[in-house]
Design an enzyme around this catalytic site. Structure first.
Site, mmCIF file in Angstrom:
data_model
loop_
_atom_site.group_PDB
_atom_site.id
_atom_site.type_symbol
_atom_site.label_atom_id
_atom_site.label_comp_id
_atom_site.label_asym_id
_atom_site.label_seq_id
_atom_site.Cartn_x
_atom_site.Cartn_y
_atom_site.Cartn_z
ATOM 1 N N LYS A 32 0.731 -1.301 0.103
ATOM 2 C CA LYS A 32 -0.009 -0.008 0.005
ATOM 3 C C LYS A 32 0.830 1.118 0.044
ATOM 4 O O LYS A 32 0.655 2.041 -0.717
ATOM 5 C CB LYS A 32 -1.015 -0.156 1.265
ATOM 6 C CG LYS A 32 -2.107 0.831 1.193
ATOM 7 C CD LYS A 32 -3.007 0.816 2.354
ATOM 8 C CE LYS A 32 -3.676 -0.394 2.447
ATOM 9 N NZ LYS A 32 -4.416 -0.634 3.686
ATOM 10 N N ARG A 103 -3.373 3.252 8.478
ATOM 11 C CA ARG A 103 -3.585 2.199 7.727
ATOM 12 C C ARG A 103 -2.410 0.999 7.555
ATOM 13 O O ARG A 103 -1.293 1.273 7.677
ATOM 14 C CB ARG A 103 -3.938 2.641 6.284
ATOM 15 C CG ARG A 103 -4.759 3.664 6.271
ATOM 16 C CD ARG A 103 -4.686 4.337 4.822
ATOM 17 N NE ARG A 103 -5.454 3.261 3.840
ATOM 18 C CZ ARG A 103 -5.274 3.400 2.536
ATOM 19 N NH1 ARG A 103 -4.773 4.638 1.960
ATOM 20 N NH2 ARG A 103 -6.283 2.845 1.700
ATOM 21 N N GLY A 112 -8.484 -7.163 3.992
ATOM 22 C CA GLY A 112 -9.314 -7.332 5.443
ATOM 23 C C GLY A 112 -8.729 -8.177 6.326
ATOM 24 O O GLY A 112 -9.465 -8.195 7.576
ATOM 25 N N MET A 114 -5.780 -7.279 8.165
ATOM 26 C CA MET A 114 -5.208 -6.321 9.040
ATOM 27 C C MET A 114 -6.074 -5.177 9.348
ATOM 28 O O MET A 114 -7.064 -4.844 8.899
ATOM 29 C CB MET A 114 -3.660 -6.210 8.628
ATOM 30 C CG MET A 114 -3.273 -7.512 8.616
ATOM 31 S SD MET A 114 -1.520 -7.560 8.487
ATOM 32 C CE MET A 114 -1.200 -6.031 8.633
ATOM 33 N N ARG A 376 -3.533 -1.599 -6.555
ATOM 34 C CA ARG A 376 -2.702 -2.806 -6.206
ATOM 35 C C ARG A 376 -2.938 -3.812 -7.230
ATOM 36 O O ARG A 376 -4.327 -3.785 -7.932
ATOM 37 C CB ARG A 376 -2.963 -3.439 -4.886
ATOM 38 C CG ARG A 376 -4.458 -3.993 -4.653
ATOM 39 C CD ARG A 376 -4.759 -4.470 -3.536
ATOM 40 N NE ARG A 376 -6.079 -4.644 -3.132
ATOM 41 C CZ ARG A 376 -6.631 -4.416 -1.874
ATOM 42 N NH1 ARG A 376 -5.995 -4.475 -0.783
ATOM 43 N NH2 ARG A 376 -7.840 -4.500 -1.825
ATOM 44 N N HIS A 490 -16.759 -8.092 1.211
ATOM 45 C CA HIS A 490 -15.571 -8.974 1.678
ATOM 46 C C HIS A 490 -15.698 -10.452 1.139
ATOM 47 O O HIS A 490 -14.661 -10.807 0.424
ATOM 48 C CB HIS A 490 -15.742 -9.104 3.079
ATOM 49 C CG HIS A 490 -14.889 -10.109 3.731
ATOM 50 N ND1 HIS A 490 -15.162 -11.409 4.218
ATOM 51 C CD2 HIS A 490 -13.478 -9.932 4.034
ATOM 52 C CE1 HIS A 490 -14.000 -11.952 4.543
ATOM 53 N NE2 HIS A 490 -12.825 -11.129 4.612
ATOM 54 N N SER A 798 14.142 -43.336 -12.612
ATOM 55 C CA SER A 798 13.002 -42.702 -12.417
ATOM 56 C C SER A 798 13.043 -42.366 -10.668
ATOM 57 O O SER A 798 13.092 -43.580 -9.933
ATOM 58 C CB SER A 798 11.641 -43.281 -12.693
ATOM 59 O OG SER A 798 10.541 -42.486 -12.201
ATOM 60 N N CYS A 865 8.906 -39.640 -10.459
ATOM 61 C CA CYS A 865 7.558 -39.914 -10.408
ATOM 62 C C CYS A 865 6.786 -39.881 -8.881
ATOM 63 O O CYS A 865 5.916 -40.308 -8.865
ATOM 64 C CB CYS A 865 7.302 -41.241 -11.011
ATOM 65 S SG CYS A 865 8.133 -42.752 -10.034
ATOM 66 N N TYR A 885 12.259 -35.344 -17.501
ATOM 67 C CA TYR A 885 10.702 -35.085 -17.104
ATOM 68 C C TYR A 885 10.299 -35.429 -15.886
ATOM 69 O O TYR A 885 11.164 -35.794 -15.101
ATOM 70 C CB TYR A 885 9.694 -36.343 -18.000
ATOM 71 C CG TYR A 885 9.855 -37.575 -17.659
ATOM 72 C CD1 TYR A 885 9.018 -38.182 -16.597
ATOM 73 C CD2 TYR A 885 10.816 -38.437 -18.207
ATOM 74 C CE1 TYR A 885 9.410 -39.351 -16.070
ATOM 75 C CE2 TYR A 885 11.140 -39.865 -17.821
ATOM 76 C CZ TYR A 885 10.449 -40.264 -16.427
ATOM 77 O OH TYR A 885 10.525 -41.575 -16.217
HETATM 78 P P1 ADP Z 1 -7.411 -2.488 3.891
HETATM 79 O O1 ADP Z 1 -5.965 -2.740 3.806
HETATM 80 O O2 ADP Z 1 -8.245 -3.482 4.665
HETATM 81 O O3 ADP Z 1 -8.329 -2.288 2.483
HETATM 82 P P2 ADP Z 1 -7.327 0.327 4.042
HETATM 83 O O4 ADP Z 1 -6.237 0.808 4.696
HETATM 84 O O5 ADP Z 1 -7.153 0.491 2.672
HETATM 85 O O6 ADP Z 1 -7.751 -1.215 4.537
HETATM 86 O O7 ADP Z 1 -8.569 1.197 4.576
HETATM 87 C C1 ADP Z 1 -9.829 0.770 4.258
HETATM 88 C C2 ADP Z 1 -10.730 2.076 3.846
HETATM 89 O O8 ADP Z 1 -10.700 3.242 4.416
HETATM 90 C C3 ADP Z 1 -10.142 2.492 2.446
HETATM 91 O O9 ADP Z 1 -10.573 1.618 1.338
HETATM 92 C C4 ADP Z 1 -10.719 3.825 2.180
HETATM 93 O O10 ADP Z 1 -11.974 4.154 1.559
HETATM 94 C C5 ADP Z 1 -10.483 4.404 3.732
HETATM 95 N N1 ADP Z 1 -9.556 5.321 3.946
HETATM 96 C C6 ADP Z 1 -8.234 4.807 4.546
HETATM 97 N N2 ADP Z 1 -7.623 6.109 4.693
HETATM 98 C C7 ADP Z 1 -8.444 7.070 4.354
HETATM 99 C C8 ADP Z 1 -8.389 8.632 3.971
HETATM 100 N N3 ADP Z 1 -7.228 9.069 4.497
HETATM 101 N N4 ADP Z 1 -9.266 9.117 3.732
HETATM 102 C C9 ADP Z 1 -10.426 8.610 3.189
HETATM 103 N N5 ADP Z 1 -10.646 7.379 3.412
HETATM 104 C C10 ADP Z 1 -9.475 6.393 3.977
HETATM 105 MG MG MG Z 2 -7.802 -0.779 1.027
#
Ligand code: ADP
Ligand code: MG
Ligand code: MG
Length: 910
Positions: A32, A103, A112, A114, A376, A490, A798, A865, A885
């Site tokens: 990220k 984040r 989801g 972490m 990503r 999710h 083999s 094998c 092989y």
């Molecule tokens: P994950 O790794 O689980 O996707 P994120 O760190 O991407 O978690 O955060 C989840 C959501 O929170 C993001 O998709 C975004 O919509 C929102 N978010 C995170 N940081 C910001 C920010 N600085 N401003 C607005 N929304 C944010």
């Molecule tokens: Mg995200």
């Protein structure tokens, strides 16, 4: 004088079209963080912020919280100042506050798994300032209640106490909604939001015994540590283990200025993909919600709307929403905010071209201004993976080698699972319709809780929605069905990532967790009832549906053809029947590397003759029984040779200890005695005689043929006669007769003599002949050490890496279950050596066997094998060791072919 000191950089800034890092620094900044930096450099609008490195996470695990804060405090404060400068606001300020998000972000994306916290910096005073500054009370209080909710859950541990419970904050909200007779979060009044803040804080105090932290810096440090901790949380650990990601990678932490999707009708948030993650189709797609923040889209709180008009129309058809209602209630972003859409569309195009792969992006609109929060390489199904690689190849974005390397070999497995029989599908009863979130065919029994997915052999996990805690159960279930959530929910994202069939957002289902009942159209379905999911259409079907074998076609076939072009190592199959041989050939097998003859003897009508042979006290008696077996074996071989026409077929002579064939239960022993007209005592005593202390090291392999040469004679005769019979029909058979479990040259010579003499005898009788080879398995450590001697006579090797692993480690494969899991858990072994070849040890025996064998016979044909022949990492090792092989089970053939090509491309590159 200035002291020059190497100081590690702990914090990397980004924003305002500049950045300290870039996309190459994923190991240090996490995926990220690295991509936020890269986007900033590309001039894409990302809110300014900074990344605390993964190395700091590792330090944290050693030093603990206080020492860590001391270590990075100054850097973090400076970096916050930088954000303040860019944004023109101040963290913790009562008049013009900066809010931030904290984040998580590991080097690979773990959707989801972490934790992330939004809107840090709010307290009872700051919220008033924010409201005043923005002239938007509703927004300020909505942000505050969200903050307490997320921080409470992630940092302060406010989670549901049992699986039937709902989230403690959700519960407070639900109660208020009931009281106020409203449905949606957006319907709360400002007063409601203020009440919620109060009640939330109260709940925190009651449960944790502490006041909710009001100091913005305490909030920040608390969240940073929570993100670090989440790397070692249950969910993340399970996910890491599932994918084999090592613990010491750690996670980075991204701290970023908040932008607000919850400021009203010109604001919102969404998720989008540059291509379809389920099918791979090259269409921009995604979902958004107006006046929403963070994970609202993914969490399925409201029905999300589609980004593109095309997507919206497709969705409306599935959701049975007519055009007027669609335009009124669920317009696409393209229709509702054309200029934002245009900008987003440009970024998605730019990012995909830049990364040369399908992107999964997150964005937020704040009062008409677009911000990109994440990009990503998108998770995708096996089918999408293959299609996208081929499409990118065709449009010139990547070359052939890259296309091959884009395929995750094990993910091809998804394309090899049975699919619904189209004929059966015509007769089924479709009970409801959802969104085709992840394709596939699943039939199973309903379970309502992820931790009960293993209750049935085939289960379908039915949920209102899934959450990250459910990962393990989702992995076990055959399919996933949710009542809520869209294509980016999710459930949908995770299912595509793990290649599970999934239908999401089936709005007509009513699910009651307490009674464990799902109601569809008035009809009740209980836990344990059978349903089927068609993940390609979104059809939910009552009962079971018949399936058929999948085919190698379309882009999948193209990838396989490409793999063939780039690999010189061949891929054969392990097959004991004509049916398996045909399936394997359909997948591109280039011969058979192992036919186990013993499996043929377990057939109910053959086991009798086999037992007579074993129980017989005399050579004559044995020969008689073998004579009965001869035509059956010959027939088997004819079938297999025919299926493999023109390709080599390696047949292994009888290998397992004989006691496996005789009955051990009294009743069965009585039956046998009667059938054979001998006494029960005689049967019993023979069975007792066959009993061995250590059968794996006992009377088996070539030791059978060397003590009972008539077995080898019979099997050789069956092989040669079968080949001659086919020759008469104009079919070319290429038998390779393989002697198992050789430890010394002499053992081999004895068997080879019997084989050649028998073959010559048959040739004479028939006045005809065929080409055939005689060779051996190399599976005893002594054989690898004396391979130069064995190669004086053997025409091929083999490697039997199952036995070789067993004997090299001294682990009995049948008993290893008692300690291997513990060894792996404790880290004594990294992986199960029966699954992935142990390069350091067993692999060295393999290397030595190859080198020594070829020192005698430079062109000695060599293959493997064992089970490892279908495992991608092992295949790479075998390729690099010089094998001709690998051989694996029919359904692993495509995986092995691809892995072989990847091994060759990787080696050529280095
Ligand atoms: P994950 O790794 O689980 O996707 P994120 O760190 O991407 O978690 O955060 C989840 C959501 O929170 C993001 O998709 C975004 O919509 C929102 N978010 C995170 N940081 C910001 C920010 N600085 N401003 C607005 N929304 C944010
Ligand atoms: Mg995200
Ligand atoms: Mg063996």
């Amino acid at each position: 004088m200035e002291i020059l000191q190497e100081k590690k950089t702990n914090v990397y800034k980004f924003g305002n079209k500049t950045a300290d890092g870039n996309s190459q620094m994923k190991n240090l900044l996490g995926g990220k963080g690295a991509n936020l930096a890269e986007m900033s450099l590309l001039g894409i609008p990302v809110p300014p912020g900074f990344t605390i490195t993964t190395e700091v996470c590792t330090e944290y695990n050693l030093l603990g919280k206080e020492a860590l804060i001391t270590m990075i405090k100054e850097d973090v404060e400076k970096a916050i100042e930088n954000i303040e400068k860019i944004m023109g606001t101040k963290y913790g300020d009562k008049d013009d506050p900066l809010l931030i998000s904290v984040r998580s972000g590991a080097r690979v994306s773990m959707p989801g798994m972490m934790d992330t916290v939004l809107n840090l910096g709010l307290n009872d005073e700051v919220v008033l300032g924010l409201a005043k500054k923005t002239k938007n009370d509703r927004f300020a209080w909505d942000s505050y209640r969200r903050f307490i909710q997320m921080y409470g859950s992630v940092v302060l541990g406010m989670k549901p106490e049992s699986k039937e419970d709902i989230d403690p904050f959700e519960e407070i909200m639900e109660n208020l909604k009931d009281k106020r007779e409203i449905q949606l979060d957006t319907e709360f009044t400002i007063q409601d939001l203020q009440d919620l803040v109060y009640d939330f804080k109260d709940a925190v105090k009651k449960r944790t015994g502490h006041d909710f932290p009001t100091d913005p810096w305490d909030q920040l440090w608390g969240a940073v540590m929570a993100v670090f901790n989440s790397w070692n949380g249950n969910r993340a650990v399970y996910y890491r283990n599932m994918h084999g990601y090592p613990e010491d990678w750690g996670t980075a932490v991204n701290v970023q200025a908040m932008v607000y999707g919850n400021m009203g009708n010109k604001s919102g948030t969404g998720v989008c993909f540059t291509r379809d993650a389920a099918t791979g189709e090259n269409v921009f797609n995604g979902e958004y919600l107006i006046n929403a923040q963070g994970e609202d889209v993914v969490a399925g709180i409201r029905t999300p709307q589609q980004i593109t008009k095309l997507g919206s129309e497709r969705w409306a058809e599935l959701a049975k929403v007519d055009e007027d209602e669609r335009i009124e209630e669920y317009p696409s972003l393209e229709e509702l905010m054309p200029s934002i859409f245009k900008e987003l569309n440009e970024y998605q195009d730019k990012l995909e071209k830049h990364y040369r792969d399908m992107q999964d992006m997150e964005f937020t609109m704040q009062q008409g201004k677009l911000w990109i929060l994440q990009t990503r390489n998108g998770k995708r199904t096996g089918a999408a993976m293959v299609k996208i690689a081929i499409d990118l190849l065709k449009d010139g974005s990547i070359n052939e080698e890259e296309a091959i390397l884009r395929i995750e070999p094990n993910k091809l497995d998804e394309l090899l699972h049975p699919v619904f029989d189209p004929k059966a599908l015509k007769r089924v009863k479709v009970i409801a319709q959802g969104l085709p979130a992840s394709p596939g065919a699943a039939t199973g029994q309903i379970v309502f809780f992820a931790d009960e997915a293993n209750r049935y052999k085939n289960s379908i996990l039915v949920r209102i929605e899934t959450s990250p805690e459910d990962l393990e159960g989702m992995n076990i279930a055959k399919g996933i069905l949710t009542a809520r959530g869209g294509m980016t929910s999710h459930a949908a994202v995770v299912a595509r990532g793990i290649g599970k069939c999934c239908i999401s957002g089936a709005g007509s289902l009513r699910i009651n967790y307490k009674t464990r009942i799902m109601i569809v159209d008035g009809k009740k379905f209980h836990e344990g009832d059978w349903i089927s999911l068609n993940g390609s259409t979104g059809n939910i079907i009552e009962g079971k549906v018949a399936t058929i074998e999948p085919e190698l076609s379309g882009e999948f076939a193209e990838i396989m053809t490409l793999s063939g072009k780039y690999s010189s190592m061949k891929v054969r199959t392990n097959a004991d029947s004509p049916k398996d041989a045909r399936i394997a050939r359909g997948f591109g097998a280039q011969g058979i590397g192992l036919t186990r003859t013993e499996h043929m003897f377990f057939d109910s009508n053959r086991i009798k003759a086999m037992r007579e042979m074993i129980l017989s006290e005399t050579v004559k008696g044995r020969k008689q029984a073998l004579e009965d077996l001869l035509p059956m074996q010959r027939g088997d071989f004819e079938g297999i040779f025919e299926a493999m026409e023109g390709l080599p077929v390696t047949i292994r002579l009888l290998d397992p200890p004989l006691h496996e064939f005789v009955p051990h239960q009294l009743a069965a022993q009585k039956d046998l005695a009667e059938e054979m007209h001998i006494s029960l005592e005689a049967v019993k005593s023979k069975v007792a005689q066959l009993d061995e202390f250590n059968p794996m090291l006992g009377h088996r392999g070539c030791r059978l043929g060397n003590t009972y040469p008539e077995i080898t004679e019979m099997q050789t005769r069956a092989i040669i006669e079968a080949a001659l019979n086919l020759k008469e029909k104009g079919i070319v058979a290429k038998p390779e007769i393989m002697v198992p479990l050789i430890g010394t040259l002499r053992e081999y010579i004895e068997q080879e003599n019997v084989i050649r003499a028998t073959a010559n005898k048959v040739f004479e009788e028939r006045n005809d002949s065929i080409e055939y080879l005689v060779g051996t398995m190399i599976e005893i450590p002594r054989a690898t050490i004396t391979a130069d001697l064995i190669a004086q006579r053997a025409e091929f090797f083999s490697f039997g890496t199952n036995d070789l692993t067993q004997m090299a480690f001294g682990y009995s494969r049948d008993d290893a279950g008692k300690f291997l899991p513990i060894y792996i858990e404790k880290g004594i072994l990294k992986v199960d050596p029966f699954e992935v070849i142990d390069e350091e040890g067993v692999g060295q025996f393999v290397r030595m066997g190859i080198e020594k064998g070829r020192s005698t016979k430079p062109n000695l044909k060599i293959g493997i094998c064992g089970e490892h022949g279908g495992e991608p990492n092992s295949i790479e090792f075998f390729y690099n060791s010089g094998m001709d092989y690998v051989s694996c089970s029919p359904y692993r053939i495509p995986i092995a072919r691809l892995a072989a090509a990847q091994a060759e491309i990787k080696r050529d590159k280095t």
